[in-house]
Design a protein around this motif. Structure first.
Motif, PDB file in Angstrom:
ATOM      1  N   LEU A  68       0.824  -1.201   0.000  1.00 34.00           N
ATOM      2  CA  LEU A  68       0.000   0.000   0.000  1.00 34.00           C
ATOM      3  C   LEU A  68       0.864   1.258   0.000  1.00 34.00           C
ATOM      4  O   LEU A  68       0.529   2.255  -0.648  1.00 34.00           O
ATOM      5  CB  LEU A  68      -0.927   0.000   1.222  1.00 34.00           C
ATOM      6  CG  LEU A  68      -2.068  -1.016   1.215  1.00 34.00           C
ATOM      7  CD1 LEU A  68      -2.800  -1.000   2.552  1.00 34.00           C
ATOM      8  CD2 LEU A  68      -3.044  -0.732   0.079  1.00 34.00           C
ATOM      9  N   LEU A  69       1.976   1.191   0.724  1.00 30.33           N
ATOM     10  CA  LEU A  69       2.897   2.337   0.771  1.00 30.33           C
ATOM     11  C   LEU A  69       3.478   2.625  -0.606  1.00 30.33           C
ATOM     12  O   LEU A  69       3.588   3.791  -1.021  1.00 30.33           O
ATOM     13  CB  LEU A  69       4.017   2.044   1.774  1.00 30.33           C
ATOM     14  CG  LEU A  69       4.997   3.186   2.088  1.00 30.33           C
ATOM     15  CD1 LEU A  69       4.268   4.350   2.729  1.00 30.33           C
ATOM     16  CD2 LEU A  69       6.117   2.683   2.981  1.00 30.33           C
ATOM     17  N   VAL A  70       3.834   1.569  -1.328  1.00 32.74           N
ATOM     18  CA  VAL A  70       4.369   1.737  -2.678  1.00 32.74           C
ATOM     19  C   VAL A  70       3.291   2.261  -3.615  1.00 32.74           C
ATOM     20  O   VAL A  70       3.531   3.154  -4.443  1.00 32.74           O
ATOM     21  CB  VAL A  70       4.933   0.398  -3.201  1.00 32.74           C
ATOM     22  CG1 VAL A  70       5.304   0.513  -4.677  1.00 32.74           C
ATOM     23  CG2 VAL A  70       6.147  -0.026  -2.382  1.00 32.74           C
ATOM     24  N   MET A  71       2.079   1.724  -3.501  1.00 26.42           N
ATOM     25  CA  MET A  71       0.984   2.103  -4.393  1.00 26.42           C
ATOM     26  C   MET A  71       0.517   3.537  -4.177  1.00 26.42           C
ATOM     27  O   MET A  71       0.160   4.234  -5.128  1.00 26.42           O
ATOM     28  CB  MET A  71      -0.199   1.151  -4.206  1.00 26.42           C
ATOM     29  CG  MET A  71       0.022  -0.254  -4.733  1.00 26.42           C
ATOM     30  SD  MET A  71      -1.328  -1.354  -4.274  1.00 26.42           S
ATOM     31  CE  MET A  71      -2.716  -0.484  -4.995  1.00 26.42           C
ATOM     32  N   MET A  72       0.515   3.985  -2.904  1.00 29.22           N
ATOM     33  CA  MET A  72      -0.059   5.291  -2.600  1.00 29.22           C
ATOM     34  C   MET A  72       0.960   6.302  -2.105  1.00 29.22           C
ATOM     35  O   MET A  72       0.587   7.390  -1.651  1.00 29.22           O
ATOM     36  CB  MET A  72      -1.179   5.132  -1.566  1.00 29.22           C
ATOM     37  CG  MET A  72      -2.333   4.289  -2.060  1.00 29.22           C
ATOM     38  SD  MET A  72      -3.717   4.281  -0.902  1.00 29.22           S
ATOM     39  CE  MET A  72      -2.922   3.584   0.545  1.00 29.22           C
ATOM     40  N   GLY A  73       2.241   5.961  -2.181  1.00 28.34           N
ATOM     41  CA  GLY A  73       3.281   6.896  -1.775  1.00 28.34           C
ATOM     42  C   GLY A  73       3.364   8.090  -2.718  1.00 28.34           C
ATOM     43  O   GLY A  73       2.775   8.106  -3.802  1.00 28.34           O
ATOM     44  N   ARG A  74       4.136   9.062  -2.352  1.00 28.55           N
ATOM     45  CA  ARG A  74       4.222  10.304  -3.126  1.00 28.55           C
ATOM     46  C   ARG A  74       4.930  10.120  -4.461  1.00 28.55           C
ATOM     47  O   ARG A  74       4.846  10.979  -5.328  1.00 28.55           O
ATOM     48  CB  ARG A  74       4.926  11.380  -2.295  1.00 28.55           C
ATOM     49  CG  ARG A  74       4.274  11.625  -0.950  1.00 28.55           C
ATOM     50  CD  ARG A  74       4.867  12.790  -0.206  1.00 28.55           C
ATOM     51  NE  ARG A  74       4.452  14.060  -0.769  1.00 28.55           N
ATOM     52  CZ  ARG A  74       4.680  15.240  -0.181  1.00 28.55           C
ATOM     53  NH1 ARG A  74       5.324  15.272   0.968  1.00 28.55           N
ATOM     54  NH2 ARG A  74       4.283  16.360  -0.744  1.00 28.55           N
ATOM     55  N   ARG A  75       5.615   8.986  -4.636  1.00 31.12           N
ATOM     56  CA  ARG A  75       6.302   8.736  -5.900  1.00 31.12           C
ATOM     57  C   ARG A  75       5.419   7.974  -6.893  1.00 31.12           C
ATOM     58  O   ARG A  75       5.794   7.845  -8.065  1.00 31.12           O
ATOM     59  CB  ARG A  75       7.580   7.944  -5.650  1.00 31.12           C
ATOM     60  CG  ARG A  75       8.630   8.712  -4.853  1.00 31.12           C
ATOM     61  CD  ARG A  75       9.905   7.900  -4.717  1.00 31.12           C
ATOM     62  NE  ARG A  75      10.938   8.636  -3.979  1.00 31.12           N
ATOM     63  CZ  ARG A  75      12.148   8.173  -3.729  1.00 31.12           C
ATOM     64  NH1 ARG A  75      12.486   6.953  -4.159  1.00 31.12           N
ATOM     65  NH2 ARG A  75      13.017   8.891  -3.058  1.00 31.12           N
ATOM     66  N   SER A  76       4.304   7.439  -6.443  1.00 34.90           N
ATOM     67  CA  SER A  76       3.421   6.686  -7.333  1.00 34.90           C
ATOM     68  C   SER A  76       2.428   7.627  -8.007  1.00 34.90           C
ATOM     69  O   SER A  76       2.112   8.702  -7.485  1.00 34.90           O
ATOM     70  CB  SER A  76       2.664   5.612  -6.540  1.00 34.90           C
ATOM     71  OG  SER A  76       1.706   6.200  -5.684  1.00 34.90           O
ATOM     72  N   TRP A  77       1.909   7.203  -9.161  1.00 39.92           N
ATOM     73  CA  TRP A  77       0.938   8.058  -9.856  1.00 39.92           C
ATOM     74  C   TRP A  77      -0.349   8.186  -9.049  1.00 39.92           C
ATOM     75  O   TRP A  77      -0.982   9.241  -9.042  1.00 39.92           O
ATOM     76  CB  TRP A  77       0.644   7.498 -11.251  1.00 39.92           C
ATOM     77  CG  TRP A  77      -0.083   6.177 -11.242  1.00 39.92           C
ATOM     78  CD1 TRP A  77       0.462   4.936 -11.288  1.00 39.92           C
ATOM     79  CD2 TRP A  77      -1.500   6.003 -11.161  1.00 39.92           C
ATOM     80  NE1 TRP A  77      -0.511   3.974 -11.239  1.00 39.92           N
ATOM     81  CE2 TRP A  77      -1.733   4.602 -11.180  1.00 39.92           C
ATOM     82  CE3 TRP A  77      -2.590   6.866 -11.084  1.00 39.92           C
ATOM     83  CZ2 TRP A  77      -3.017   4.048 -11.112  1.00 39.92           C
ATOM     84  CZ3 TRP A  77      -3.868   6.316 -11.022  1.00 39.92           C
ATOM     85  CH2 TRP A  77      -4.076   4.935 -11.041  1.00 39.92           C
ATOM     86  N   LEU A  78      -0.712   7.106  -8.340  1.00 40.73           N
ATOM     87  CA  LEU A  78      -1.923   7.161  -7.520  1.00 40.73           C
ATOM     88  C   LEU A  78      -1.745   8.124  -6.355  1.00 40.73           C
ATOM     89  O   LEU A  78      -2.634   8.941  -6.060  1.00 40.73           O
ATOM     90  CB  LEU A  78      -2.273   5.764  -7.007  1.00 40.73           C
ATOM     91  CG  LEU A  78      -3.527   5.654  -6.124  1.00 40.73           C
ATOM     92  CD1 LEU A  78      -4.765   6.141  -6.873  1.00 40.73           C
ATOM     93  CD2 LEU A  78      -3.717   4.219  -5.643  1.00 40.73           C
ATOM     94  N   GLY A  79      -0.592   8.034  -5.703  1.00 42.15           N
ATOM     95  CA  GLY A  79      -0.318   8.945  -4.599  1.00 42.15           C
ATOM     96  C   GLY A  79      -0.258  10.396  -5.046  1.00 42.15           C
ATOM     97  O   GLY A  79      -0.757  11.298  -4.355  1.00 42.15           O
TER      98      GLY A  79
END
Length: 221
Positions: A68-79
């Motif tokens: 979840l951290l990878v998916m919604m982190g500030r570096r992800s498009w979702l984040g």
């Protein structure tokens, strides 16, 4: 002996109840919709999809939290999209705790509702359709009443699982007192700091809340 700071005692309880209430409502809606769809559909890859739905039940919570951290982190498009939409990152907010709770509680809610829907007599639904009811009316007035025990059980299990979530929540929401510190993370910190009275007070609180919820679920089943 360390005295209990009652001002420090209440915020984790309030936040945990807030997170559990909101996440249990959202996960119940998602679980009901997904379970209903899966119970009606016959398609290739259904077993693969159901296995994917159940993964958070067997994966370590820290693994779920890391993903979840990878998916919604500030570096992800979702984040980045979430931060653009709400003008703030979702990571290390109480909304992150809600998302973590939804993900880890979903398998329990889904499986409970899937079992409930599979137990409904199709002939009763077909009889309602033959009487002129549309699919929403069939679901609202026939299917849901017949699955009421499963619905109640799913709601309570979702609430209890959300209330006790620790690993995934710690990974993406952190442990910020008064902001993201839930009961499980507060207990961990209290034990680590050697504050046994406060740890016991929080532990008794979460045990009592969970016991009442499960007791109601078993009584209504």
């Amino acid at each position: 002996m360390i005295a209990i700071n009652w001002i420090e005692f209440w915020p984790p309880i309030q936040l945990s109840l807030q997170v559990a209430c909101l996440s249990s409502v959202i996960v119940l809606i998602l679980g009901v919709m997904t379970a209903r769809w899966m119970s009606l559909k016959k398609m290739r890859g259904k077993l693969f999809l159901e296995t994917f739905f159940m993964l958070p039940l067997v994966l370590p919570p820290t693994v779920v939290g890391f993903l979840l951290l990878v998916m919604m982190g500030r570096r992800s498009w979702l984040g980045q999209w979430i931060e653009w939409l709400f003008h703030a990152p979702i990571i290390f907010s109480w909304w992150a705790a809600v998302i973590a709770s939804i993900v880890v509680a979903f398998p329990l809610v889904y499986q409970t509702m899937k079992t409930g829907f599979d137990g409904v007599e199709r002939s009763l639904e077909d009889a309602a359709r033959s009487a002129g009811a549309n699919e929403w009316q069939v679901f609202r007035y026939v299917t849901l009443p017949l699955t009421a025990p499963s619905l109640l059980t799913a709601m309570i299990l979702g609430f209890a699982r959300s209330l006790g979530e620790f690993g995934a929540t710690l990974m993406i929401a952190g442990n910020i007192p008064g902001k993201t510190q839930t009961l499980p993370t507060a207990i961990f910190v209290a034990v680590d700091a050697g504050n046994q009275p406060l740890a016991w007070a929080w532990t008794i609180s979460i045990v009592c809340i969970s016991f009442v919820m499960l007791f109601v679920a078993r009584r209504k089943a």
